[in-house]
Design an enzyme around this catalytic site. Structure first.
Site, mmCIF file in Angstrom:
data_model
loop_
_atom_site.group_PDB
_atom_site.id
_atom_site.type_symbol
_atom_site.label_atom_id
_atom_site.label_comp_id
_atom_site.label_asym_id
_atom_site.label_seq_id
_atom_site.Cartn_x
_atom_site.Cartn_y
_atom_site.Cartn_z
ATOM 1 N N THR B 1 0.843 -1.194 0.000
ATOM 2 C CA THR B 1 0.000 0.000 0.000
ATOM 3 C C THR B 1 0.877 1.242 0.000
ATOM 4 O O THR B 1 1.893 1.287 0.682
ATOM 5 C CB THR B 1 -0.904 0.011 1.238
ATOM 6 O OG1 THR B 1 -1.696 -1.169 1.243
ATOM 7 C CG2 THR B 1 -1.812 1.240 1.240
ATOM 8 N N ARG B 29 -12.167 -9.046 -1.979
ATOM 9 C CA ARG B 29 -11.831 -8.569 -0.636
ATOM 10 C C ARG B 29 -11.445 -7.078 -0.700
ATOM 11 O O ARG B 29 -10.670 -6.659 -1.541
ATOM 12 C CB ARG B 29 -10.670 -9.380 -0.073
ATOM 13 C CG ARG B 29 -10.169 -8.890 1.289
ATOM 14 C CD ARG B 29 -8.948 -8.020 1.139
ATOM 15 N NE ARG B 29 -8.360 -7.661 2.432
ATOM 16 C CZ ARG B 29 -7.362 -6.810 2.586
ATOM 17 N NH1 ARG B 29 -6.825 -6.219 1.534
ATOM 18 N NH2 ARG B 29 -6.886 -6.530 3.775
ATOM 19 N N VAL B 30 -11.997 -6.300 0.180
ATOM 20 C CA VAL B 30 -11.661 -4.879 0.271
ATOM 21 C C VAL B 30 -11.055 -4.607 1.636
ATOM 22 O O VAL B 30 -11.622 -4.982 2.664
ATOM 23 C CB VAL B 30 -12.907 -3.995 0.060
ATOM 24 C CG1 VAL B 30 -12.543 -2.524 0.225
ATOM 25 C CG2 VAL B 30 -13.500 -4.243 -1.322
ATOM 26 N N GLY B 31 -9.911 -3.975 1.648
ATOM 27 C CA GLY B 31 -9.258 -3.635 2.909
ATOM 28 C C GLY B 31 -9.613 -2.232 3.361
ATOM 29 O O GLY B 31 -10.670 -1.694 3.021
ATOM 30 N N ASP B 32 -8.697 -1.634 4.108
ATOM 31 C CA ASP B 32 -9.021 -0.335 4.706
ATOM 32 C C ASP B 32 -8.795 0.842 3.785
ATOM 33 O O ASP B 32 -9.320 1.928 4.036
ATOM 34 C CB ASP B 32 -8.184 -0.133 5.971
ATOM 35 C CG ASP B 32 -6.687 -0.107 5.674
ATOM 36 O OD1 ASP B 32 -6.221 -0.992 4.933
ATOM 37 O OD2 ASP B 32 -5.994 0.789 6.180
ATOM 38 N N THR B 51 -1.308 1.890 6.335
ATOM 39 C CA THR B 51 -0.861 0.694 5.616
ATOM 40 C C THR B 51 -0.699 -0.443 6.613
ATOM 41 O O THR B 51 -0.230 -0.226 7.732
ATOM 42 C CB THR B 51 0.460 0.947 4.875
ATOM 43 O OG1 THR B 51 0.884 -0.266 4.238
ATOM 44 C CG2 THR B 51 1.571 1.423 5.810
ATOM 45 N N GLY B 52 -1.104 -1.633 6.208
ATOM 46 C CA GLY B 52 -0.965 -2.771 7.109
ATOM 47 C C GLY B 52 -2.121 -3.738 6.971
ATOM 48 O O GLY B 52 -2.708 -3.866 5.889
ATOM 49 N N THR B 53 -2.470 -4.399 8.061
ATOM 50 C CA THR B 53 -3.555 -5.374 8.065
ATOM 51 C C THR B 53 -4.886 -4.632 7.981
ATOM 52 O O THR B 53 -5.413 -4.150 8.985
ATOM 53 C CB THR B 53 -3.509 -6.213 9.350
ATOM 54 O OG1 THR B 53 -2.153 -6.562 9.622
ATOM 55 C CG2 THR B 53 -4.332 -7.485 9.187
ATOM 56 N N GLY B 54 -5.456 -4.575 6.797
ATOM 57 C CA GLY B 54 -6.585 -3.698 6.562
ATOM 58 C C GLY B 54 -7.777 -3.954 7.445
ATOM 59 O O GLY B 54 -8.438 -3.009 7.915
#
Lengths: 172, 141
Positions: B1, B29-32, B51-54
């Site tokens: 990201t 899949r949609v993250g943050d 950025t990271g584990t969404g």
């Protein structure tokens, strides 16, 4: 005065993985993004234009996980997301896009369109095309190192969202 | 990201984030990143890109939480960022980092991982770029 900050992703970044000139490549990519954003701000441009230009530069660099160089899904496809928000309360985002060369510009187009905040998938791709944004074939976004990461993940039967999976495998 | 935040010479704030997601993610899949208030946020007080584990950033409403702590608790940018990236995101099961700039032009670049590709630049200064702990994780020289 102005202030600009950028990131190109966080996680487990072993120093050993940055040998052989790799670290210099990453630093050059980050500096190019800072230059792109700072050029806008130095000329009196808006914060919104500056962050779009900085992110556009990072999307164009295959080292980072966005635009060219994005990670693969379990189906071997690439689905990208991008978002832009301004302090005055305007926002635009796209999810699961496959065609805009620079997804952040698609997000800005959604913001400037004014009717919606978030478009997804094929509708977002079609919106980007109708807006006249540059599109790219699927091959443009693919890189060998991302493909190798997908193959490694498949070989170990890793599920993307398991929290015990090391970050590099999940986030590239 | 990848992401960027800025305060321009007129005091306007903005945040942008872009990502390919996670390797081997489930299609759809949609993250943050495109979830406003989670991975991306900007208001009159602060602009943030994460950025990271969404999923964890969504559960923690990470970006908006930083703004709320500044606006309602009177925390500094560094205090609010440290709380969210050091406590809230890990408590939600995630790791990662963020960049933020406030209305006064202060910047913070904290992370709770081994490293974060990051950089910052202020008017009249020189560009700063770091990957590991070349500088304190939460500050800009």
């Amino acid at each position: 005065g102005w202030t600009l900050a950028i990131h190109g992703g966080a996680g487990t970044i072993p120093r050993a993985a940055l040998t052989g000139g790799k670290e210099a490549e990453y630093r050059a990519g980050l500096l190019a993004a800072l230059e792109a954003g700072a050029t806008v701000l130095r000329a009196g441009g808006t914060a919104g234009d500056a962050v779009v230009e900085a992110v556009r530069a990072l999307e164009d660099c295959p080292l980072f996980n966005a635009g060219r160089g994005s990670t693969f899904t379990s189906d071997g496809t690439i689905e990208m997301d991008a978002a832009l928000m301004l302090g005055e309360g305007k926002a635009g985002a796209v999810t699961g896009v496959t065609r805009p060369r620079n997804p952040i510009r698609a997000a800005r187009a959604v913001l400037e369109g004014g009717r919606h905040v978030l478009l997804s998938g094929a509708a977002a791709d079609a919106f980007a095309a109708a807006t006249g944004l540059d599109l790219a074939p699927a091959d443009y976004f693919r890189t060998e190192h991302r493909l190798a990461q997908l193959e490694a993940a498949r070989a170990q039967d890793r599920v993307a969202l398991d929290h015990d999976v090391p970050a590099p495998a999940r986030m590239g | 990201t990848v992401g960027a935040v800025a305060r321009d010479a007129a005091g306007r704030l903005a945040a942008a984030t872009s990502t390919g997601g996670m390797t081997n993610k489930r299609p759809g899949r949609v993250g943050d990143c495109p979830v406003f208030g989670a991975g991306t946020w900007a208001d009159q007080a602060v602009a943030i890109s994460c950025t990271g584990t969404g999923e964890a950033f969504i559960r923690a409403a990470a970006a908006h939480e930083i703004s709320a702590r500044i606006r309602h608790l009177g925390e500094t940018l560094e205090q609010a960022c440290a709380r969210v990236i050091g406590t809230d995101v890990p408590a939600a099961g995630g790791r990662g980092g963020l960049i933020a700039v406030d209305a006064a032009g202060h910047a913070a670049l904290p992370f709770n991982t081994e490293g974060m590709y990051r950089g910052a630049w202020r008017a009249g200064g020189r560009p700063f770029i770091a990957i590991h702990e070349e500088a304190p994780a939460g500050s800009v020289p």
